[in-house]
Design an enzyme around this catalytic site. Sequence first.
Site, PDB file in Angstrom:
ATOM      1  N   TYR A  56       4.357   6.375   9.837  1.00 11.42           N
ATOM      2  CA  TYR A  56       3.470   5.267   9.459  1.00 11.42           C
ATOM      3  C   TYR A  56       4.267   4.162   8.765  1.00 11.42           C
ATOM      4  CZ  TYR A  56      -1.011   3.231   7.961  1.00 11.42           C
ATOM      5  OH  TYR A  56      -2.092   2.392   7.789  1.00 11.42           O
TER       6      TYR A  56
ATOM      7  N   LYS B  89       1.272  -0.064  15.139  1.00 10.66           N
ATOM      8  CA  LYS B  89       2.698  -0.072  15.477  1.00 10.66           C
ATOM      9  C   LYS B  89       3.128  -1.269  16.339  1.00 10.66           C
ATOM     10  CE  LYS B  89       4.053   3.165  13.109  1.00 10.66           C
ATOM     11  NZ  LYS B  89       4.505   2.625  11.863  1.00 10.66           N
TER      12      LYS B  89
ATOM     13  N   PRO C 284      -3.962   0.531  19.154  1.00 14.83           N
ATOM     14  CA  PRO C 284      -3.782  -0.041  17.803  1.00 14.83           C
ATOM     15  C   PRO C 284      -3.736   0.980  16.659  1.00 14.83           C
ATOM     16  CG  PRO C 284      -6.004  -0.486  18.635  1.00 14.83           C
ATOM     17  CD  PRO C 284      -5.230   0.110  19.771  1.00 14.83           C
TER      18      PRO C 284
ATOM     19  N   TYR D   8      -9.089   5.930   7.566  1.00 14.65           N
ATOM     20  CA  TYR D   8      -9.192   6.246   8.994  1.00 14.65           C
ATOM     21  C   TYR D   8     -10.177   7.401   9.126  1.00 14.65           C
ATOM     22  CZ  TYR D   8      -4.801   3.659   9.833  1.00 14.65           C
ATOM     23  OH  TYR D   8      -3.832   2.687   9.929  1.00 14.65           O
TER      24      TYR D   8
ATOM     25  N   HIS E 207       0.835  -1.204   0.000  1.00 12.51           N
ATOM     26  CA  HIS E 207       0.000   0.000   0.000  1.00 12.51           C
ATOM     27  C   HIS E 207       0.866   1.248   0.000  1.00 12.51           C
ATOM     28  CE1 HIS E 207      -4.327  -1.219   1.228  1.00 12.51           C
ATOM     29  NE2 HIS E 207      -3.835  -2.022   0.318  1.00 12.51           N
TER      30      HIS E 207
END
Length: 401
Positions: A394, A306, A302, A209, A76
């Site tokens: 990220y 990570k 969560p 998100y 991704h």
Amino acid sequence: MTAPDRTTVAIVGGGPAGLMLAHLLRARGVDSVVLESRPRERVESRQRAGILEHGTVDALREVGADARMVESGMPHDGFAFHVHGERIHVDMQALTGRHVMIWAQTEVVKDLVALRLEQGEPLLFSAEVLAVDKVDGPLSRDGEALVRYRYDGAEHELRADVVVGVDGFHGVARRAIPDDAVRTYERVYPFSWLGILADAPPSSDELVYARHERGFALLSMRSPSVTRAYIQVPNDTDPSSWSDEAIWDELEVRTALGDGSFRLNRGPVTDKSVTPMRSFVAEPMRHGRLFLAGDAAHIVPPTGAKGLNLAVADVRVLAGAISSWVADGSQELLDAYSDTALRRVWRGEHFSWTMTTMLHRDPDADPFDDQLALSHLRLVAQSEAYRTAIAENYRGVPLGM
Ligand code: DHB
């Protein structure tokens, strides 16, 4: 498998961190024994997160457990925030030159287990560790540390040069450290995640998100035909109190875009569970001959996925340090392990806290906090520098950072 009684590295815990450590050590010529309290089926069926940083992907490749991931994992390049109906796109690949891999932790564990057993290396399931002992004192190659465990109906002792505790937040390893030798930091959040797995194609190519008046939602995936999704719910929510229909309705409301362009794909729900959210760090991550890694030493909420990546980063540092000590007796890297690992741990703690507080809504919180979160998200929308900072965290920061 017969119960082993001597090894160089006793690894307490056969989750992804313990298994990865065993493989990295073997690749460096260091022998270890992995003791896992749960049966194999349980370890291999636990649903956890599904995003691998490139460093975690590299580690799987290094130990030769990457074939199925290469075949079926989904690289991704970016993800999206949906904030009260507005879309903010974070193009990780363009901003940082790196991507992440969608590949479930469950699948990572299956491949690491299969490889270990194929190698004929010691990995004991249903081996309950009763105590970690004799870890006080200097490092030596004399097998002075002791792990007592129950296996196959009998009690056994495993002598080791070093013990690594990778048995999770509730494990026995951290408890072998006297209270006055460890400092803990903790934050508990006033909400949990209700997560589902569903036989429905992902609703978009990338993860979403969402922050909405009614709370957080996340649309993730496990394959081109399986959706993984979460909604923020109050703590102590009983998953069975939510019908499948109600979960889909809530996901739809929270992820909707103002222009009506976002469509949610629904399908049969095959798994439903609630995850509480906590931040926790114990430091130092070492006491004498005992080293902690992964959830045994630190927990992140969560949001941002990570947990697994921090655990793998810990054991990558630790594998190098142990093998350097075994090879030529130099303790420098082992002495630096805790500080090296903790720098990255606190980066992960800060990023997970940022993502969590920015995207969730605590209905009882001071409205000031809502305004801060919304202002932060507007900044992310407007500033490439802020999007770059989020993208760098990220996809994963360098090991020593
Ligand atoms: C998933 C979990 C996360 O915490 C996250 O930030 C992204 C994806 C997942 O389970 O797919």
